[in-house]
Write a protein that holds these residues in place. Structure first.
Motif, PDB file in Angstrom:
ATOM      1  N   LEU A 299     -22.434 -43.438 100.007  1.00 36.94           N
ATOM      2  CA  LEU A 299     -21.984 -43.088  98.349  1.00 36.94           C
ATOM      3  C   LEU A 299     -23.088 -42.679  97.587  1.00 36.94           C
ATOM      4  CD1 LEU A 299     -19.622 -45.898  97.632  1.00 36.94           C
ATOM      5  CD2 LEU A 299     -19.166 -43.531  98.365  1.00 36.94           C
ATOM      6  N   LEU A 300     -24.407 -43.098  98.094  1.00 35.55           N
ATOM      7  CA  LEU A 300     -25.611 -42.753  97.179  1.00 35.55           C
ATOM      8  C   LEU A 300     -25.925 -41.386  97.064  1.00 35.55           C
ATOM      9  CD1 LEU A 300     -28.060 -45.664  98.278  1.00 35.55           C
ATOM     10  CD2 LEU A 300     -27.159 -45.260  96.075  1.00 35.55           C
TER      11      LEU A 300
ATOM     12  N   CYS B 266     -29.377 -38.117 106.612  1.00 43.75           N
ATOM     13  CA  CYS B 266     -29.141 -36.748 106.512  1.00 43.75           C
ATOM     14  C   CYS B 266     -27.368 -36.416 106.493  1.00 43.75           C
ATOM     15  CB  CYS B 266     -29.576 -35.918 107.822  1.00 43.75           C
ATOM     16  SG  CYS B 266     -31.258 -35.944 107.894  1.00 43.75           S
ATOM     17  N   LEU B 267     -26.806 -37.309 107.235  1.00 42.36           N
ATOM     18  CA  LEU B 267     -25.452 -36.903 107.377  1.00 42.36           C
ATOM     19  C   LEU B 267     -24.593 -36.940 106.100  1.00 42.36           C
ATOM     20  CD1 LEU B 267     -24.816 -39.172 110.518  1.00 42.36           C
ATOM     21  CD2 LEU B 267     -24.491 -36.687 110.396  1.00 42.36           C
ATOM     22  N   PRO B 268     -24.939 -37.761 105.200  1.00 43.90           N
ATOM     23  CA  PRO B 268     -24.135 -37.608 103.751  1.00 43.90           C
ATOM     24  C   PRO B 268     -24.299 -36.207 103.129  1.00 43.90           C
ATOM     25  CG  PRO B 268     -25.399 -39.689 103.884  1.00 43.90           C
ATOM     26  CD  PRO B 268     -26.123 -38.654 104.977  1.00 43.90           C
ATOM     27  N   CYS B 269     -25.118 -35.548 103.271  1.00 40.38           N
ATOM     28  CA  CYS B 269     -25.454 -34.323 102.631  1.00 40.38           C
ATOM     29  C   CYS B 269     -25.033 -33.083 103.457  1.00 40.38           C
ATOM     30  CB  CYS B 269     -26.586 -33.970 102.122  1.00 40.38           C
ATOM     31  SG  CYS B 269     -26.781 -35.160 100.546  1.00 40.38           S
TER      32      CYS B 269
ATOM     33  N   SER C 261     -25.750 -34.158  93.833  1.00 38.81           N
ATOM     34  CA  SER C 261     -25.382 -35.477  94.584  1.00 38.81           C
ATOM     35  C   SER C 261     -26.312 -35.147  95.694  1.00 38.81           C
ATOM     36  CB  SER C 261     -24.022 -35.708  94.991  1.00 38.81           C
ATOM     37  OG  SER C 261     -23.376 -34.513  95.714  1.00 38.81           O
ATOM     38  N   CYS C 262     -26.604 -33.900  96.380  1.00 34.21           N
ATOM     39  CA  CYS C 262     -27.509 -33.666  97.218  1.00 34.21           C
ATOM     40  C   CYS C 262     -28.771 -32.873  96.875  1.00 34.21           C
ATOM     41  CB  CYS C 262     -26.505 -33.071  98.397  1.00 34.21           C
ATOM     42  SG  CYS C 262     -25.685 -34.043  99.489  1.00 34.21           S
ATOM     43  N   HIS C 263     -28.291 -31.895  96.057  1.00 36.71           N
ATOM     44  CA  HIS C 263     -29.491 -30.872  95.664  1.00 36.71           C
ATOM     45  C   HIS C 263     -30.266 -31.581  94.618  1.00 36.71           C
ATOM     46  CE1 HIS C 263     -28.188 -27.489  97.768  1.00 36.71           C
ATOM     47  NE2 HIS C 263     -26.855 -27.985  97.479  1.00 36.71           N
TER      48      HIS C 263
END
Length: 493
Positions: free
Chosen positions: A5-6, A395-398, A464-466
């Motif tokens: 979630l982060l 890495c997986l969350p993004c 959230s990722c960028h």
């Protein structure tokens, strides 16, 4: 799941606005990360209220300051300026409360000599540059209010909570706390209750008495509302600014250079000035009354939540305290604490239904799906595989869709349709969307970018990722994320 979630909602850190005040006329805009004096002043004062900072010790008038069980006011003059008027102010405020002393801590010999030559009764001091070492030179002088335990309870700086009435409130608070600590149940020290006012004062003013609530607010997304606009250069946009500051076009905020203490969504955004401390119109309203105020800004276009009442627990003081949302953090951990709250808010929205995979979207959105297939988003997991990081939890969350969420990515073998940044990474989980019975219901169950505010929703999803603070793989020298530039690469045509 929390680690996943982060990656969902961005952290917006202290920045300053581009262009506007501070920019050369006709020249390049001001550095968006350059901190202006009032920004630095507000930040330093907020840090004092958020953390527990001990006053560095020094000697003055034959005393070791701070003295045990003795609250005091300490003036930190600015080198090269005549401190006489400031010394008079501090001495007068201290004299108005029994048991409070006043001192100065000069940054150099010349300033100390100037203070002595002023001959102000009721205050003494010494050369003690280490006392004000943490205060940036360009925001001095400062008045530090130190409690009976030797901790700085409040800091006053020119242009930011610099108010004689507030000085007296704070001095009375010091006296009240000292008397209470000694067990004086029949003491004559009583708190001062400010009279209702139609003027906007700012959260720092409220923090003088409501320290706990100020700290509570400081750890909510409301406290960085203007920074959300600054991050995408929309802080001068008349359509946006009114919902990101206090008292826009009502005698409150008009410019960050002049009104930094009124930037962001603060106390008076909800507890309007004329209601504050009024016995006939108290601050403590019912939940429904507050929600009516919330929906003026938090409409469907400008909010993740369909029902603003769902968000009350993230900003309401009693509900936040009961749920223990705030970790034991210091000011430097504030971005992480705010990010955690944003994560919880977004997770609550996404947790209302299941992820279904991008292949389900193909059935109705063939053209959009084909366009997505040719973007780097669709190949995000393949990029991990090439780097040998296909199982790296950082890495997986993004690089996947719905990592750690219900029916989202679990691993490449069992959930192959969730490899890469799929449709639901941006538009949210789609089960309710595909089960919807009509167009209105479909729109209410998905993030349709053309129906949502770019600042309040779209940018947050993208960042959230960028975001440099969430991307361990960010390349040195890589250009910062800009929605207008990046959206061209992925927008459906």
């Amino acid at each position: 799941m929390f680690a996943a979630l982060l990656a969902l909602v961005p952290l917006v850190l202290w920045t300053s606005c581009t262009g506007g005040p501070g920019a050369e006329p006709g020249g390049p805009p001001a550095d968006p990360k350059a901190k202006r004096p009032l920004d630095a002043a507000f930040e330093w004062q907020a840090r004092v209220l958020c953390d527990t900072q001990a006053l560095p010790g020094f000697e003055a008038g034959g005393r070791k300051i701070p003295e045990k069980d003795s609250p005091c006011i300490v003036v930190v003059p600015k080198a090269g300026e005549d401190p006489a008027e400031l010394l008079k102010e501090a001495a007068a405020v201290a004299a108005g409360e029994r048991g409070i002393m006043a001192y100065w801590a000069a940054p150099d010999v010349a300033t100390d000599e100037a203070a002595r030559k002023a001959g102000v009764a009721g205050i003494t001091g010494a050369v003690a540059p280490h006392v004000g070492a943490a205060i940036p030179v360009d925001i001095r002088p400062a008045l530090l209010f130190v409690n009976h335990g030797g901790f700085i309870r409040f800091a006053h700086l020119p242009g930011s909570a610099w108010d004689g009435e507030l000085f007296r409130f704070e001095a009375r608070e010091l006296a009240y706390e000292a008397a209470k600590a000694k067990g004086g149940l029949r003491i004559e020290v009583r708190r001062i209750t400010p009279a209702p006012s139609k003027e906007f004062k700012g959260a720092l003013y409220c923090g003088a008495c409501h320290r706990g609530m100020f700290r509570d607010w400081l750890l909510t997304p409301h406290s960085i509302a203007l920074d959300d606009l600054v991050a995408i250069s929309r802080d001068q946009d008349a359509e946006c600014i009114g919902c990101h500051v206090v008292g826009w076009e009502k005698g409150g905020y008009s410019d960050r250079e002049k009104h930094r203490p009124l930037a962001d969504v603060q106390c008076e955004s909800c507890h309007v000035p004329e209601r504050t401390h009024s016995p006939t119109n108290p601050m403590s309203l019912k939940k429904d009354d507050y929600v009516q105020m919330c929906v003026k800004c938090h409409t469907q276009k400008f909010s993740f939540f369909q029902d603003p009442g769902m968000a009350m627990k993230y900003v309401s003081h009693p509900q936040r305290a009961a749920a223990e949302f705030d970790p034991k953090v210091d000011y430097d951990m504030r971005p992480t604490a705010i990010g955690s709250i944003k994560d919880q808010m977004y997770a609550e929205v996404c947790g209302k239904t299941d992820y279904v995979g991008s292949s389900k979207c193909l059935e109705c959105h063939k053209q959009a799906h084909e366009q997505w297939s040719g973007t780097p988003h669709s190949q995000a997991f393949a990029a991990l595989e090439r780097e040998g990081k296909a199982e790296d939890p950082k890495c997986l969350p993004c690089h996947t869709t719905g990592h750690g969420q219900k029916k989202g990515f679990q691993n490449a073998k069992d959930t192959p349709d969730f490899k890469g940044v799929g449709c639901e990474s941006c538009h949210g989980p789609g089960l309710k969307h595909i089960e919807a019975k009509n167009d209105a219901e479909r729109l209410s169950t998905i993030f349709a970018f053309d129906q949502k505010c770019p600042t309040c929703v779209v940018t947050r999803i993208c960042q959230s990722c960028h975001d440099e603070h969430k991307r361990p793989c960010i390349q040195k020298g890589e250009a910062p994320f800009n929605l207008n530039d990046f959206i061209k690469k992925v927008r459906h045509r």
